[in-house]
Design an enzyme around this catalytic site. Structure first.
Site, PDB file in Angstrom:
ATOM      1  N   CYS A   2       0.821  -1.208   0.000  1.00 24.68           N
ATOM      2  CA  CYS A   2       0.000   0.000   0.000  1.00 24.68           C
ATOM      3  C   CYS A   2       0.860   1.266   0.000  1.00 24.68           C
ATOM      4  O   CYS A   2       1.957   1.274   0.553  1.00 24.68           O
ATOM      5  CB  CYS A   2      -0.880   0.043   1.228  1.00 24.68           C
ATOM      6  N   ASN A  99      -1.887   2.178   5.941  1.00 22.91           N
ATOM      7  CA  ASN A  99      -1.048   1.045   5.544  1.00 22.91           C
ATOM      8  C   ASN A  99      -0.808   0.190   6.774  1.00 22.91           C
ATOM      9  O   ASN A  99      -0.618   0.731   7.871  1.00 22.91           O
ATOM     10  CB  ASN A  99       0.327   1.518   5.048  1.00 22.91           C
ATOM     11  N   GLY A 100      -0.751  -1.120   6.602  1.00 24.59           N
ATOM     12  CA  GLY A 100      -0.480  -2.001   7.735  1.00 24.59           C
ATOM     13  C   GLY A 100      -1.690  -2.870   8.026  1.00 24.59           C
ATOM     14  O   GLY A 100      -2.606  -2.986   7.210  1.00 24.59           O
ATOM     15  N   GLU A 480      18.047 -17.721  -7.315  1.00 26.79           N
ATOM     16  CA  GLU A 480      17.625 -16.373  -7.688  1.00 26.79           C
ATOM     17  C   GLU A 480      17.087 -16.364  -9.131  1.00 26.79           C
ATOM     18  O   GLU A 480      16.090 -15.703  -9.425  1.00 26.79           O
ATOM     19  CB  GLU A 480      18.807 -15.406  -7.519  1.00 26.79           C
ATOM     20  N   LYS A 484      13.375 -15.185 -10.198  1.00 27.64           N
ATOM     21  CA  LYS A 484      13.144 -14.099 -11.159  1.00 27.64           C
ATOM     22  C   LYS A 484      12.216 -14.562 -12.266  1.00 27.64           C
ATOM     23  O   LYS A 484      11.281 -13.870 -12.645  1.00 27.64           O
ATOM     24  CB  LYS A 484      14.500 -13.662 -11.731  1.00 27.64           C
ATOM     25  N   LYS A 602       6.308  -4.251  -4.044  1.00 25.90           N
ATOM     26  CA  LYS A 602       7.730  -3.941  -3.992  1.00 25.90           C
ATOM     27  C   LYS A 602       8.272  -4.026  -2.577  1.00 25.90           C
ATOM     28  O   LYS A 602       9.374  -4.470  -2.341  1.00 25.90           O
ATOM     29  CB  LYS A 602       7.974  -2.538  -4.566  1.00 25.90           C
TER      30      LYS A 602
HETATM   31  C1  F6R Z   1      12.141 -10.511  -5.757  1.00 24.49           C
HETATM   32  C2  F6R Z   1      11.971  -9.503  -4.741  1.00 24.49           C
HETATM   33  C3  F6R Z   1      11.614  -9.934  -3.365  1.00 24.49           C
HETATM   34  C4  F6R Z   1      12.409  -9.090  -2.348  1.00 24.49           C
HETATM   35  C5  F6R Z   1      11.949  -9.428  -0.923  1.00 24.49           C
HETATM   36  C6  F6R Z   1      12.768  -8.691   0.106  1.00 24.49           C
HETATM   37  O1  F6R Z   1      12.514  -9.943  -6.969  1.00 24.49           O
HETATM   38  O2  F6R Z   1      12.092  -8.337  -5.004  1.00 24.49           O
HETATM   39  O3  F6R Z   1      11.840 -11.283  -3.184  1.00 24.49           O
HETATM   40  O4  F6R Z   1      13.769  -9.366  -2.507  1.00 24.49           O
HETATM   41  O5  F6R Z   1      10.607  -9.072  -0.785  1.00 24.49           O
HETATM   42  O6  F6R Z   1      12.717  -7.322  -0.117  1.00 24.49           O
HETATM   43  P1  F6R Z   1      13.764  -6.327   0.529  1.00 24.49           P
HETATM   44  O7  F6R Z   1      15.083  -6.591  -0.106  1.00 24.49           O
HETATM   45  O8  F6R Z   1      13.235  -4.966   0.228  1.00 24.49           O
HETATM   46  O9  F6R Z   1      13.789  -6.632   1.990  1.00 24.49           O
END
Ligand code: F6R
Length: 607
Positions: A2, A99-100, A480, A484, A602
């Protein structure tokens, strides 16, 4: 996940809110909405679907110079117009975005319903609007404080009241909230990308803090009304960095940025005289570093895979026992925290709830946790006991690419420091530093072969299952690569150690299950070649990612991609980039939404 934006100032709010939501799109969402106050009334527009859908429903001349907006990623309740934020009270005077997750929302809802309140959404967030209305006696800030005093769970909230046309109130507990201080105008947002077009002066709120904002000033307090002095931070990056710069997608742009982002991560951090690294933010003396006899890495997703590579490098260079663990698992297994262990929390966003809570659990037990983060000022960066910024610049595509290679870079530098304090000679240190320095150039060479990778993706994107196989330090690269591919193209993919396939996955091999082998010219090459032959013998299509000039591998595989030769520990960088491009091009072939894959966010700020 969010996103929140709030505006209070002299300009018409609606376009600023919608534009801010557009910039938050990358975080992942399923619906969006805005609320604007005008002459004692609130106008709310909210819609399931894209921001473009919301935009088409916002009246072109929507008046009002104060408002809030939200992009929702459903947790409680389906994706509908009604469940989208902002939520209002029954009198239509209070609007909130949240958010949350409010864990005790059901008991609060029951209580409000017994008092005659009718709920119009299935969300946990709606209780907040009704509670604020119930406490409101002409002072929004006070009503918000009384409300959040009752909430259990996590929140970043912004509230407004139609009768206070120059007031936004924000509160934070576990979900990021930042105040943007403009000229005669103020912004509140969950993420600086929403407001960077308007101001670079920001204040990060901490958990338990409340900010009350008018267009001219702001006041930060805790829940007991104690004043909290906050420092204004300056955002160092440019608006262009969150735009596509001629690329079709952010993912493509970010893959291509890697030579530069890796250079930035090493800039000023290699000390050639002493053949070591220099990381100013560790907050540890050399003597303290020498006392460390175990390293543990906490992370999630792609960052976890970076942690697995990092563990390998640290053990190889410094001979310190190192493990990487999924943060979500560590937190709930009552981890043993030892005095001379050093913990790392690796997180691009610095806001991942699983990683943040695991970090807090370790700190609670007295452990020292360093952060490796990209987002400056993020919660993990601020709450860790020191750490390293990877300086990748904003990563907008949901699938993490450039952050991964920069996370590796930061950890390689740490491994160099630790290695040079222990086993590594000056000469070995120098060679390692030079090899690391040559990585961006090698990646540039690989980026010159995108045509070949695209061609390969065109031929293989029709398959529904893939195996990615590697050994040693390239085993996490296989993990990885599989992550991806599945997240952007929705092709089912598994990563395995090539040695493991005979223990089960080989049962999957047939003409319809390609295996993608990672085959550097290291000590395990011969073993991986044997695994390739085992797959070929069972009619499995084989793609190999090998080192330039490796004719033997090319003669076994159906298709081969090449990377330049480098030293053994540097291959994870070089092997990762073609797999990122392969995933990207497969997603294009399958007409997937590359930058915002379905169901993903994200920054995952809920557990
Ligand atoms: C995959 C991806 C997720 C993040 C994971 C951790 O492409 O982006 O697997 O790597 O959600 O996110 P961060 O690094 O922001 O803690």
């Amino acid at each position: 996940m969010c996103g929140i934006i709030g505006y209070c100032g002299p300009r018409i709010a609606a376009p600023i809110l919608v534009e801010g939501l557009k910039r938050l799109e990358y975080r992942g969402y399923d619906s969006a909405g805005i609320a604007v106050a005008q002459e004692g009334r609130l106008n709310v527009v909210k819609r399931a679907g894209k921001i473009s859908n919301l935009r088409s429903h916002v009246p072109p001349e929507m008046p009002g110079i104060i408002g809030i907006g939200h992009t929702r990623w459903a947790t409680h309740g389906e994706v509908t117009d009604g469940n989208a934020h902002p939520h209002t009270d029954r009198g239509g005077k209070v609007a909130i975005v949240h958010n949350g997750i409010i864990e005790n929302y059901q008991s609060l809802k029951d209580r409000l319903e017994s008092e005659g309140v009718t709920f119009v959404s299935e969300t946990d967030s709606e209780v907040i609007a009704h509670l604020i209305a119930s406490f409101y006696q002409g002072d929004l800030e006070q009503a918000v404080k009384e409300t959040v005093g009752l909430l259990k769970g996590t929140y970043g909230i912004v509230a407004m009241h139609a009768d206070e046309p120059d007031r936004l109130v924000g509160a934070r507990n576990g979900s990021p909230l930042v105040l943007g201080v403009g000229e005669d105008e103020m912004f509140l947002a969950s993420d600086v990308t929403a407001i960077i077009a308007h101001t670079r002066q920001v204040i990060y709120l901490e958990d338990g803090e409340v900010v009350s904002v008018s267009h001219r000033d702001y006041r930060t307090t805790d829940l007991r009304n104690n004043h909290i002095e906050k420092q204004i931070d300056h955002i160092g990056w440019e608006l262009e960095e969150i735009e596509k710069a001629g690329f079709t997608h952010f993912m493509e742009k970010e893959i291509h940025e890697q030579p530069e982002s890796i250079r930035r991560a090493t800039k000023g951090r290699i000390d050639l005289e002493y053949a070591t690294g220099h990381l100013g933010g560790l907050n540890l003396t050399n003597r303290e570093l020498l006392d460390i006899n175990r390293v543990k890495i906490l992370a999630a997703g792609t960052s976890y895979h970076a942690g697995l590579v990092a563990a390998y490098v640290l053990e190889a260079l410094a001979r310190i026992p190192t493990t990487a663990e999924l943060a979500s698992e560590l937190r709930y297994r009552n981890p043993i925290v030892e005095r001379n262990s050093l913990y790392f929390a690796i997180s691009q966003s610095g806001e991942t709830a699983d990683t943040l809570y695991a970090m807090r659990e370790v700190q609670r037990k007295g452990g020292r946790v360093l952060g490796i983060c990209n987002v400056v000022g993020s919660t993990i960066a601020r709450e860790s006991d020191g750490g390293v910024y990877i300086h990748s610049g904003p990563e907008i595509a949901v699938a993490s690419t450039k952050a991964f290679t920069s996370q590796l870079t930061a950890f390689y530098l740490f491994a160099l420091i630790m290695g040079r304090m222990r086993d590594m000679s000056h000469e070995q240190g120098l060679r390692f530093a030079q090899d690391l320095d040559s990585v961006p150039g090698h990646i540039e060479t690989i980026l010159g072969t995108t045509g070949k990778i695209q061609d390969l993706a065109k031929r293989y994107a029709r398959f529904d299952n893939f195996l990615f196989l590697g050994r040693g330090i390239n085993y996490p690269v296989a993990l990885e690569a599989a992550l991806k591919l599945k997240e952007v193209s929705y092709i089912h993919a598994e990563g395995y150690s090539a040695a493991e396939i005979k223990h089960g996955p080989i049962a999957l091999i047939n003409e319809e299950t390609p295996s993608f082998f990672i085959v550097p010219d290291d000590g395990l090459r011969g073993k991986v070649i044997n695994n390739m032959k085992e797959v070929k013998a069972r009619q499995g299509p084989v793609i190999a990612l090998a080192v330039e000039g490796d004719d033997e591998v090319a003669s076994i595989a159906d298709d081969t991609l090449f990377v330049p030769h480098t030293s053994e520990l540097m291959y994870p960088f070089l092997m990762t980039v073609p797999t990122q491009l392969f995933a990207y091009y497969c997603a294009l072939e399958r007409e997937c939404n590359v930058d915002q894959p379905r169901n993903l966010a994200k920054s995952v700020t809920v557990e």
